[in-house]
Design a protein around this motif. Sequence first.
Motif, mmCIF file in Angstrom:
data_model
loop_
_atom_site.group_PDB
_atom_site.id
_atom_site.type_symbol
_atom_site.label_atom_id
_atom_site.label_comp_id
_atom_site.label_asym_id
_atom_site.label_seq_id
_atom_site.Cartn_x
_atom_site.Cartn_y
_atom_site.Cartn_z
ATOM 1 N N ARG A 1 0.594 16.960 -61.440
ATOM 2 C CA ARG A 1 1.509 15.785 -61.205
ATOM 3 C C ARG A 1 2.470 17.335 -61.394
ATOM 4 N NH1 ARG A 1 -0.019 11.926 -65.763
ATOM 5 N NH2 ARG A 1 2.053 10.583 -64.899
ATOM 6 N N GLY A 2 2.602 18.564 -61.941
ATOM 7 C CA GLY A 2 3.534 18.668 -61.993
ATOM 8 C C GLY A 2 4.750 19.211 -62.529
ATOM 9 N N PHE A 3 3.657 18.785 -63.645
ATOM 10 C CA PHE A 3 3.772 19.536 -65.067
ATOM 11 C C PHE A 3 2.603 19.938 -65.750
ATOM 12 C CE2 PHE A 3 3.477 14.578 -65.648
ATOM 13 C CZ PHE A 3 2.573 14.804 -66.531
ATOM 14 N N LYS B 1 -2.839 29.493 -76.584
ATOM 15 C CA LYS B 1 -4.244 28.557 -77.446
ATOM 16 C C LYS B 1 -5.310 27.512 -75.960
ATOM 17 C CE LYS B 1 -4.113 27.516 -80.855
ATOM 18 N NZ LYS B 1 -3.150 26.882 -82.705
ATOM 19 N N SER B 2 -3.790 27.057 -75.800
ATOM 20 C CA SER B 2 -4.847 26.002 -74.517
ATOM 21 C C SER B 2 -3.561 26.183 -72.840
ATOM 22 C CB SER B 2 -4.834 25.394 -74.627
ATOM 23 O OG SER B 2 -4.173 24.122 -75.726
ATOM 24 N N VAL B 3 -3.836 25.732 -72.051
ATOM 25 C CA VAL B 3 -2.919 25.423 -71.126
ATOM 26 C C VAL B 3 -3.812 24.062 -70.117
ATOM 27 C CG1 VAL B 3 -2.188 25.794 -69.089
ATOM 28 C CG2 VAL B 3 -2.347 27.268 -70.628
ATOM 29 N N TYR B 4 -3.089 23.245 -70.092
ATOM 30 C CA TYR B 4 -3.338 21.675 -69.715
ATOM 31 C C TYR B 4 -1.910 21.291 -68.691
ATOM 32 C CZ TYR B 4 -4.241 16.469 -69.381
ATOM 33 O OH TYR B 4 -5.019 15.770 -68.985
ATOM 34 N N LEU B 5 -2.246 21.061 -67.608
ATOM 35 C CA LEU B 5 -2.212 20.605 -66.879
ATOM 36 C C LEU B 5 -2.641 19.352 -65.657
ATOM 37 C CD1 LEU B 5 -2.144 23.842 -64.108
ATOM 38 C CD2 LEU B 5 -0.101 22.894 -65.310
ATOM 39 N N PRO B 6 -2.121 18.125 -66.125
ATOM 40 C CA PRO B 6 -2.310 16.486 -66.265
ATOM 41 C C PRO B 6 -2.180 16.426 -64.161
ATOM 42 C CG PRO B 6 -0.368 16.599 -67.516
ATOM 43 C CD PRO B 6 -0.392 18.250 -67.275
ATOM 44 N N THR B 7 -3.435 15.222 -63.608
ATOM 45 C CA THR B 7 -3.806 15.389 -62.296
ATOM 46 C C THR B 7 -3.837 13.728 -62.557
ATOM 47 O OG1 THR B 7 -6.318 15.316 -62.649
ATOM 48 C CG2 THR B 7 -4.880 17.351 -61.459
ATOM 49 N N ASP B 8 -3.185 13.753 -60.900
ATOM 50 C CA ASP B 8 -3.302 12.023 -60.898
ATOM 51 C C ASP B 8 -4.836 11.872 -60.614
ATOM 52 O OD1 ASP B 8 -2.800 9.691 -58.902
ATOM 53 O OD2 ASP B 8 -1.286 9.547 -59.286
ATOM 54 N N ARG B 9 -5.184 10.413 -61.055
ATOM 55 C CA ARG B 9 -6.192 9.721 -60.989
ATOM 56 C C ARG B 9 -7.090 9.551 -59.959
ATOM 57 N NH1 ARG B 9 -4.905 5.988 -66.732
ATOM 58 N NH2 ARG B 9 -5.041 6.944 -67.967
ATOM 59 N N GLU B 10 -5.711 8.713 -59.225
ATOM 60 C CA GLU B 10 -5.901 8.439 -57.379
ATOM 61 C C GLU B 10 -6.337 9.718 -56.565
ATOM 62 O OE1 GLU B 10 -4.100 5.281 -56.858
ATOM 63 O OE2 GLU B 10 -4.399 4.243 -58.400
ATOM 64 N N MET C 1 1.596 21.886 -82.336
ATOM 65 C CA MET C 1 2.708 22.077 -82.109
ATOM 66 C C MET C 1 3.129 21.934 -80.446
ATOM 67 S SD MET C 1 7.088 22.957 -81.300
ATOM 68 C CE MET C 1 7.103 24.484 -80.695
ATOM 69 N N SER C 2 3.162 21.851 -79.646
ATOM 70 C CA SER C 2 3.011 22.236 -77.719
ATOM 71 C C SER C 2 4.613 22.609 -77.152
ATOM 72 C CB SER C 2 1.802 21.725 -77.052
ATOM 73 O OG SER C 2 2.018 20.078 -76.773
ATOM 74 N N ILE C 3 4.064 23.201 -76.104
ATOM 75 C CA ILE C 3 6.338 23.061 -75.023
ATOM 76 C C ILE C 3 5.245 22.410 -73.977
ATOM 77 C CG2 ILE C 3 7.061 24.892 -74.374
ATOM 78 C CD1 ILE C 3 6.167 26.691 -76.188
ATOM 79 N N TYR C 4 5.926 21.696 -73.477
ATOM 80 C CA TYR C 4 6.161 20.954 -72.355
ATOM 81 C C TYR C 4 6.538 21.791 -71.260
ATOM 82 C CZ TYR C 4 8.061 17.752 -68.333
ATOM 83 O OH TYR C 4 8.048 16.893 -67.259
ATOM 84 N N VAL C 5 6.134 22.445 -70.272
ATOM 85 C CA VAL C 5 7.054 23.102 -68.765
ATOM 86 C C VAL C 5 6.640 21.581 -67.650
ATOM 87 C CG1 VAL C 5 6.132 24.528 -67.647
ATOM 88 C CG2 VAL C 5 5.329 24.563 -70.169
ATOM 89 N N GLY C 6 7.657 21.707 -66.931
ATOM 90 C CA GLY C 6 7.933 20.706 -66.011
ATOM 91 C C GLY C 6 8.566 21.544 -64.647
ATOM 92 N N ASN C 7 8.751 20.278 -64.022
ATOM 93 C CA ASN C 7 9.185 20.811 -62.665
ATOM 94 C C ASN C 7 7.994 22.163 -61.953
ATOM 95 O OD1 ASN C 7 10.409 20.444 -59.674
ATOM 96 N ND2 ASN C 7 12.149 22.192 -60.429
ATOM 97 N N LEU C 8 6.926 22.086 -62.054
ATOM 98 C CA LEU C 8 5.935 22.584 -62.179
ATOM 99 C C LEU C 8 5.034 22.910 -60.635
ATOM 100 C CD1 LEU C 8 3.265 22.886 -65.266
ATOM 101 C CD2 LEU C 8 5.407 25.182 -63.633
ATOM 102 N N SER C 9 5.070 23.598 -59.545
ATOM 103 C CA SER C 9 4.381 23.832 -58.268
ATOM 104 C C SER C 9 3.567 22.686 -58.265
ATOM 105 C CB SER C 9 4.428 25.268 -58.106
ATOM 106 O OG SER C 9 3.939 25.202 -56.872
ATOM 107 N N TYR C 10 3.120 22.614 -56.762
ATOM 108 C CA TYR C 10 2.150 21.844 -57.017
ATOM 109 C C TYR C 10 1.136 22.319 -57.102
ATOM 110 C CZ TYR C 10 4.775 17.241 -57.236
ATOM 111 O OH TYR C 10 5.941 16.301 -57.862
ATOM 112 N N GLU C 11 1.215 23.528 -56.694
ATOM 113 C CA GLU C 11 -0.398 24.997 -56.550
ATOM 114 C C GLU C 11 -0.270 25.959 -57.478
ATOM 115 O OE1 GLU C 11 -0.957 24.424 -53.281
ATOM 116 O OE2 GLU C 11 -0.001 23.095 -52.689
ATOM 117 N N VAL C 12 0.283 25.449 -58.640
ATOM 118 C CA VAL C 12 0.208 26.964 -60.064
ATOM 119 C C VAL C 12 -1.578 26.014 -59.879
ATOM 120 C CG1 VAL C 12 0.945 24.584 -61.334
ATOM 121 C CG2 VAL C 12 0.649 26.718 -62.232
ATOM 122 N N THR C 13 -1.780 27.311 -60.753
ATOM 123 C CA THR C 13 -3.155 26.942 -61.705
ATOM 124 C C THR C 13 -2.745 27.593 -62.987
ATOM 125 O OG1 THR C 13 -4.034 29.545 -61.140
ATOM 126 C CG2 THR C 13 -4.828 27.985 -59.608
#
Length: 84
Positions: free
Chosen positions: A42-44, A28-37, A1-13
């Motif tokens: 993406r803020g989550f 165990k892991s952190v994943y911050l998706p980025t816009d492909r273009e 299972m993982s947790i969704y964290v939304g409304n993140l700052s676009y500056e977060v690392t």
Amino acid sequence: MSIYVGNLSYEVTEEELTAVCAKYGTVKSVYLPTDRETGRLRGFGFVSMGAEMEESDIIEALDGSEWMGRELKVNKAKPRALHN
């Protein structure tokens, strides 16, 4: 299972999000998706913890809290839908 964290700052690392979540257990892991273009965050993100109880603690503690000037939305991540 993982947790969704939304409304993140676009500056977060990943390191900053890991540090916040590590207060509640083993990250165990952190994943911050980025816009492909644009390559911009993406803020989550998604966080996987060592134990389900730790994930519940994070959801309870952080959902609705303010971090980096944003009110976080934190809940269990929904399984990714498969597209055919």
